[in-house]
Design a protein around this motif. Structure first.
Motif, PDB file in Angstrom:
ATOM      1  N   TYR A  70       0.815  -1.165   0.062  1.00 29.01           N
ATOM      2  CA  TYR A  70       0.027  -0.015  -0.052  1.00 29.01           C
ATOM      3  C   TYR A  70       0.910   1.311   0.201  1.00 29.01           C
ATOM      4  O   TYR A  70       0.375   2.264  -0.751  1.00 29.01           O
ATOM      5  N   CYS A  71       1.982   1.264   0.637  1.00 27.02           N
ATOM      6  CA  CYS A  71       3.043   2.504   0.616  1.00 27.02           C
ATOM      7  C   CYS A  71       3.388   2.653  -0.578  1.00 27.02           C
ATOM      8  O   CYS A  71       3.410   3.783  -1.078  1.00 27.02           O
ATOM      9  N   ARG A  72       3.687   1.619  -1.668  1.00 27.23           N
ATOM     10  CA  ARG A  72       3.944   1.776  -2.910  1.00 27.23           C
ATOM     11  C   ARG A  72       2.981   2.294  -3.666  1.00 27.23           C
ATOM     12  O   ARG A  72       3.026   3.135  -4.508  1.00 27.23           O
ATOM     13  N   GLN A  73       1.668   1.954  -3.426  1.00 27.68           N
ATOM     14  CA  GLN A  73       0.526   2.640  -3.946  1.00 27.68           C
ATOM     15  C   GLN A  73       0.303   4.039  -3.836  1.00 27.68           C
ATOM     16  O   GLN A  73       0.056   4.864  -4.728  1.00 27.68           O
ATOM     17  N   VAL A  74       0.571   4.307  -2.473  1.00 29.60           N
ATOM     18  CA  VAL A  74       0.793   5.790  -2.095  1.00 29.60           C
ATOM     19  C   VAL A  74       1.618   6.619  -2.883  1.00 29.60           C
ATOM     20  O   VAL A  74       1.550   7.596  -3.371  1.00 29.60           O
ATOM     21  N   LEU A  75       2.866   5.868  -3.176  1.00 29.82           N
ATOM     22  CA  LEU A  75       3.983   6.693  -3.862  1.00 29.82           C
ATOM     23  C   LEU A  75       3.483   6.956  -5.175  1.00 29.82           C
ATOM     24  O   LEU A  75       3.878   7.791  -6.234  1.00 29.82           O
ATOM     25  N   CYS A  76       3.089   5.878  -5.866  1.00 34.55           N
ATOM     26  CA  CYS A  76       2.846   5.929  -7.041  1.00 34.55           C
ATOM     27  C   CYS A  76       1.794   7.087  -7.621  1.00 34.55           C
ATOM     28  O   CYS A  76       1.763   7.639  -8.477  1.00 34.55           O
ATOM     29  N   GLU A  77       0.674   6.881  -6.580  1.00 38.23           N
ATOM     30  CA  GLU A  77      -0.360   8.007  -6.848  1.00 38.23           C
ATOM     31  C   GLU A  77       0.059   9.360  -6.389  1.00 38.23           C
ATOM     32  O   GLU A  77      -0.430  10.377  -7.036  1.00 38.23           O
ATOM     33  N   THR A  78       0.992   9.412  -5.664  1.00 40.93           N
ATOM     34  CA  THR A  78       1.847  10.778  -5.460  1.00 40.93           C
ATOM     35  C   THR A  78       2.364  11.286  -6.777  1.00 40.93           C
ATOM     36  O   THR A  78       2.187  12.230  -6.991  1.00 40.93           O
ATOM     37  N   VAL A  79       2.975  10.338  -7.438  1.00 39.20           N
ATOM     38  CA  VAL A  79       3.905  10.610  -8.767  1.00 39.20           C
ATOM     39  C   VAL A  79       2.640  11.014  -9.593  1.00 39.20           C
ATOM     40  O   VAL A  79       2.837  12.146 -10.372  1.00 39.20           O
ATOM     41  N   ARG A  80       1.592  10.353  -9.772  1.00 42.06           N
ATOM     42  CA  ARG A  80       0.647  10.394 -10.500  1.00 42.06           C
ATOM     43  C   ARG A  80      -0.271  11.949 -10.389  1.00 42.06           C
ATOM     44  O   ARG A  80      -0.414  12.822 -11.360  1.00 42.06           O
TER      45      ARG A  80
END
Length: 468
Positions: A331-341
């Motif tokens: 989920y942390c990786r998902q948070v970072l991906c969504e941050t980039v997007r």
């Protein structure tokens, strides 16, 4: 020339001037929809200024003319691609070097030739192994720096406003300089002097600052003071890196740093210097901005922050984070991906059209500069439902991750500097979110500035409160 202080012009110049001036001009747009030049000399630069930034200009251009559009930089044709499908058609037959690396080398006036395909492949492998090995060897350092920042924030009263951008830039610079340069340079008295006065960090900031301003429009040459400050900063960075390269050759150290992987490869000193410089500059700014935006979005989404805390607590318990445990923080990786997007972290990248190409029905002439309007693509509602909503759960979908990988933000196409930033930010969040509630400042509106890497126009302030 238009006023060099206007960022939109200088950003576009920084992005394209280093490659476009080498090629003959043409007023033939090859039938690609778009706009004609506003001025004979400057092309569509006045339109970019009026829009506020290159990204905002491209948003308007793609809204008006579709996924493949054209405009003019001075007397030169530029083509921009603004959908996933258009990028797919262009990326697959045109796999070349990292556009961020190529651009920075041009801006730093590095002249070394990338060599043939085999040499480029070898250098890419060395570069990637340098990132991997330095992260593994210096993981304890990352944890230590994160805990130092936590201790500082724990000492603040609940009402204390924290200057997030400032703290994240310092944290990123400390992480990068030590992982690139190592602790060995502390033995050199001259470099100790730089460190004690935060010189190394100043030099990085000074070089990056000029890259983001009027570097190639002549404004740097017009100001003797600015030019000298920039050249001194670049010279000091190169001086430090050259000494470390010489020191690391033929010796074994317990701490593996980025430079070691390059030294152990079949590269000459200039290539090692350039790759170290590019990694340092790009990693510093990308890491700082990723950390900043991730924390900003967490402060505005209590539900996401709670879910992230629960995952960290479940995966780590009371133990510190380890490289192995990072893979479990999905989920942390998902948070970072969504941050980039959501932040549109890198809104534009560019590639030179090596040979004549085709996207949809449009022919792209050889030696045309092709922009990947990533900021446009990342907000396309046909690809990202509710595109302006910060929703990490969207990355639960495997097809969404594949699209993200295609754009160069994950998977095999992910640039090494972003991979480094993901790792550093994950460690930092695992330390901060475990102990602190990250809170927004009431009434604060964070406005966005679209540069080579997207940032906030002003300082972003947050407050923190202790979980326990």
């Amino acid at each position: 020339m238009l006023d060099f202080a206007i960022f939109a012009v200088t950003f576009l110049l920084a992005l394209v001037a280093a490659v476009l001036y080498l090629y003959p001009a043409s007023r033939q747009a090859a039938g690609i929809p778009g706009i004609t030049p506003t001025e004979e000399k400057d092309g569509n630069l006045p339109d970019i200024v009026k829009s506020g930034s290159l990204h905002e200009f491209l948003v308007n251009l793609h809204e008006g003319y579709g996924p493949v559009v054209s405009f003019w930089f001075g007397r030169r044709l530029v083509v921009s691609l603004g959908t996933v499908d258009a990028l797919k058609q262009h990326i697959n037959p045109n796999k070349t070097s990292d556009p961020f690396e190529t651009m920075l080398k041009s801006l730093l006036r590095y002249q070394s030739d990338g060599g043939n395909v085999n040499e480029n492949h070898m250098r890419k492998k060395l570069y990637e192994s340098g990132v991997t090995n330095s992260l593994q060897s210096n993981f304890a350092l990352l944890l230590k720096l994160s805990e130092e920042l936590l201790d500082k924030w724990l000492s603040y009263p609940d009402s204390q406003h924290v200057p997030l951008c400032q703290h994240m830039l310092g944290f990123a610079m400390k992480s990068v300089t030590q992982m690139v340069m190592g602790s060995t340079f502390e033995d050199d008295q001259e470099v100790i002097h730089f460190q004690k006065n935060h010189g190394t960090m100043f030099f990085y900031f000074q070089v990056w600052s000029e890259i983001g301003k009027g570097f190639l429009d002549g404004s740097l040459d017009k100001s003797i003071t600015r030019k000298k400050q920039y050249e001194d900063a670049l010279m000091q960075l190169e001086y430090i890196l050259k000494k470390i390269i010489k020191e690391r050759k033929g010796r074994n150290f317990s701490q593996h740093i980025f430079i070691d992987s390059l030294v152990q490869g079949n590269l000459n000193d200039q290539q090692i210097l350039e790759d170290s410089m590019i990694f340092s500059l790009a990693s510093c700014i990308i890491t700082a901005k990723l950390c900043t935006w991730a924390i900003c979005f967490l402060t505005t989404s209590e539900e996401v922050q709670k879910k992230l805390y629960e995952e960290i607590d479940q995966v780590l318990g009371k133990d510190p984070i380890t490289p192995e445990k990072i893979e479990q923080l999905r989920y942390c990786r998902q948070v970072l991906c969504e941050t980039v997007r959501t932040a549109k972290l890198t809104p534009v990248s560019a590639r030179l059209q090596d040979i004549e190409g085709k996207v949809d029905k449009f022919i792209i002439p050889r030696e045309t500069l092709v922009l990947y309007a990533l900021g446009v693509v990342l907000q396309d509602p046909s690809t990202w439902p509710l595109p302006h909503k910060f929703d990490p759960d969207r990355f639960d979908d495997e097809s969404v991750m594949k699209t993200f990988s295609l754009l160069g933000f994950s998977g095999t196409q992910e640039c090494p500097e972003l991979r480094f930033a993901y790792m550093v930010t994950t460690v930092l969040l695992s330390v901060l979110v475990r102990r602190l509630h990250l809170l927004s400042v009431e009434g604060q509106v964070i406005e966005t500035k679209y540069e080579l890497v997207t940032s906030s126009k002003e300082e972003a302030w947050i407050t923190v409160s202790k979980r326990y």
